[in-house]
Design an enzyme around this catalytic site. Structure first.
Site, PDB file in Angstrom:
ATOM      1  N   PRO A  90       0.852  -1.233  -0.250  1.00 38.02           N
ATOM      2  CA  PRO A  90       0.331  -0.111   0.104  1.00 38.02           C
ATOM      3  C   PRO A  90       0.557   1.089  -0.164  1.00 38.02           C
ATOM      4  O   PRO A  90       1.508   1.511   1.086  1.00 38.02           O
ATOM      5  CB  PRO A  90      -0.851  -0.215   1.451  1.00 38.02           C
ATOM      6  CG  PRO A  90      -0.299  -1.735   2.408  1.00 38.02           C
ATOM      7  CD  PRO A  90       0.861  -2.295   1.251  1.00 38.02           C
ATOM      8  N   LEU A  95       5.466   1.499   4.234  1.00 36.67           N
ATOM      9  CA  LEU A  95       4.904   0.198   4.415  1.00 36.67           C
ATOM     10  C   LEU A  95       6.954   0.596   3.221  1.00 36.67           C
ATOM     11  O   LEU A  95       7.762  -0.133   2.103  1.00 36.67           O
ATOM     12  CB  LEU A  95       4.500  -0.635   3.574  1.00 36.67           C
ATOM     13  CG  LEU A  95       3.756  -0.915   4.790  1.00 36.67           C
ATOM     14  CD1 LEU A  95       2.872  -2.214   4.564  1.00 36.67           C
ATOM     15  CD2 LEU A  95       4.425  -1.454   6.330  1.00 36.67           C
ATOM     16  N   SER A  98       8.101   3.816  -1.294  1.00 34.15           N
ATOM     17  CA  SER A  98       8.436   5.159  -2.123  1.00 34.15           C
ATOM     18  C   SER A  98       9.614   4.488  -2.523  1.00 34.15           C
ATOM     19  O   SER A  98      10.198   4.421  -3.898  1.00 34.15           O
ATOM     20  CB  SER A  98       8.268   6.238  -1.443  1.00 34.15           C
ATOM     21  OG  SER A  98       8.765   6.271  -0.359  1.00 34.15           O
ATOM     22  N   ALA A  99      10.297   3.756  -1.844  1.00 39.59           N
ATOM     23  CA  ALA A  99      11.740   3.086  -1.751  1.00 39.59           C
ATOM     24  C   ALA A  99      11.764   1.602  -3.299  1.00 39.59           C
ATOM     25  O   ALA A  99      12.948   2.413  -3.295  1.00 39.59           O
ATOM     26  CB  ALA A  99      12.239   3.616  -0.739  1.00 39.59           C
ATOM     27  N   ASP A 141      15.971   3.141   3.778  1.00 39.54           N
ATOM     28  CA  ASP A 141      14.562   2.402   3.058  1.00 39.54           C
ATOM     29  C   ASP A 141      15.095   2.457   0.995  1.00 39.54           C
ATOM     30  O   ASP A 141      14.873   0.844   1.184  1.00 39.54           O
ATOM     31  CB  ASP A 141      13.372   3.192   2.583  1.00 39.54           C
ATOM     32  CG  ASP A 141      12.461   3.439   3.734  1.00 39.54           C
ATOM     33  OD1 ASP A 141      12.598   3.613   5.174  1.00 39.54           O
ATOM     34  OD2 ASP A 141      11.404   3.865   3.656  1.00 39.54           O
TER      35      ASP A 141
END
Ligand code: PMV
Length: 317
Positions: A90, A95, A98-99, A141
């Protein structure tokens, strides 16, 4: 067309404090993002995800766009590309989606252009992208998503801890937020109360160091307890909220070893750890609060090039 995939992540300890040089422990999870790239002669970058198409002016697809612009600048090359994102993670909920999008886009583009980049280099370029988009970001991340496993991050240093076999129960509130906004909010609080917020950050650092020892001992009960204390300090920074607290208390009441927010907070997700026998009970308790529950485990694999439609993969580390 080249497709790359990378895992999302959770923080067991240390989010926010990691931005100020304290250690954090993050784990890659078995939920992945897939990015496909097709080079075009148009010179334009277009992005499609979840039935939406957009160009680089779209806020939503900023990370993939910045990743493409960064590759253009770093390697002094011009290209157009159609980028397609598919995700089990999601978005904008702590979580690491984006990375995962960033490193998968960098790898898929570099492979398409015939530029060889190992996963650690992709993580570093990805960190530069995240810094540009967010204003300030830790290397956690992009490193976790690129290299997988359980990672200790401290300042610019990243190292792998032993692989951990523990069920992770993630409760998603569904409330999306911007990491950069929450990071900016905490930064303002730190400017206003430097010694208090500095003290909180340093205590979170102590918890992470102790958590590292408990993980090494395989002591999940103490790991959970320390997660709970970490949550109290995140609460004091103002990044938790009532919806997150409900999920956290539901998980703890159902017997989880520990539960806390993961990532920036102010919406997003919580993560709980529990014994294998108690996973269903904890899952049910979180679901009863109206949250979407994702049950997963820690992924030892990071960024990969997908070699077929069936998602068989080739390690590229
Ligand atoms: O919410 P996420 O997955 O973007 O994680 C943010 C973690 C922070 O420590 C708050 C910021 C960072 O860059 O490390």
């Amino acid at each position: 067309m080249i497709t790359c995939s990378a895992p999302g992540k959770i923080y067991l300890f240390g989010e926010h404090a990691v931005v100020y040089g304290e250690p954090a422990i993050a784990c890659a999870i078995n939920l992945r993002v897939c990015v496909s790239v097709e080079l075009t002669s148009s010179g334009k970058i277009t992005i499609a995800a979840m039935n939406k198409r957009a160009n680089c002016s779209s806020e939503e697809f900023k990370y993939a766009c910045y990743a493409a612009q960064t590759i253009k600048q770093l390697f002094e090359t011009e290209f157009g590309a159609e980028i397609t994102i598919r995700s089990e993670v999601p978005p904008r909920q702590g979580l690491g989606s984006s990375a995962a999008v960033t490193v998968s886009t960098i790898k898929a583009l570099s492979e398409s252009l015939g530029i060889e980049l190992n996963n650690e280099t992709v993580a570093k370029i990805g960190h530069k992208v995240e810094n540009e988009v967010q204003g300030k970001a830790s290397p956690a991340d992009t490193f976790v998503s690129s290299t997988g496993g359980v990672v200790l991050v401290e300042k610019a240093k990243t190292s792998h801890l032993s692989q951990l076999d523990v069920p992770l129960i993630i409760g998603a509130t569904g409330v999306e937020r911007s990491t950069s906004d929450v990071v900016a909010f905490v930064s303002d609080l730190r400017k206003k109360y430097p010694s208090v917020v500095g003290g909180v950050m340093s205590l979170i650092g102590d918890i992470t160091r102790l958590g590292e020892q408990k993980l090494a001992d395989g002591d999940l009960a103490s790991t959970g307890e320390l997660m709970n204390i970490n949550q109290g300090l995140l609460e004091s920074l103002g990044v938790s909220d009532i919806a997150l607290s409900r999920l956290i208390y539901a998980a703890r009441t159902a017997g989880a070893f520990g539960a806390k927010i993961t990532g920036a907070g102010c919406g997003g997700c919580i993560v709980a750890i529990a014994s294998t026998g108690n996973v269903d009970h904890v899952t049910e308790a979180i679901a009863k609060q109206g949250a979407r529950v994702l049950t997963t485990t820690i992924s030892s694999s990071g960024l990969q090039v997908e070699v077929s439609q069936e998602r068989s993969t080739r390690d590229i580390a």
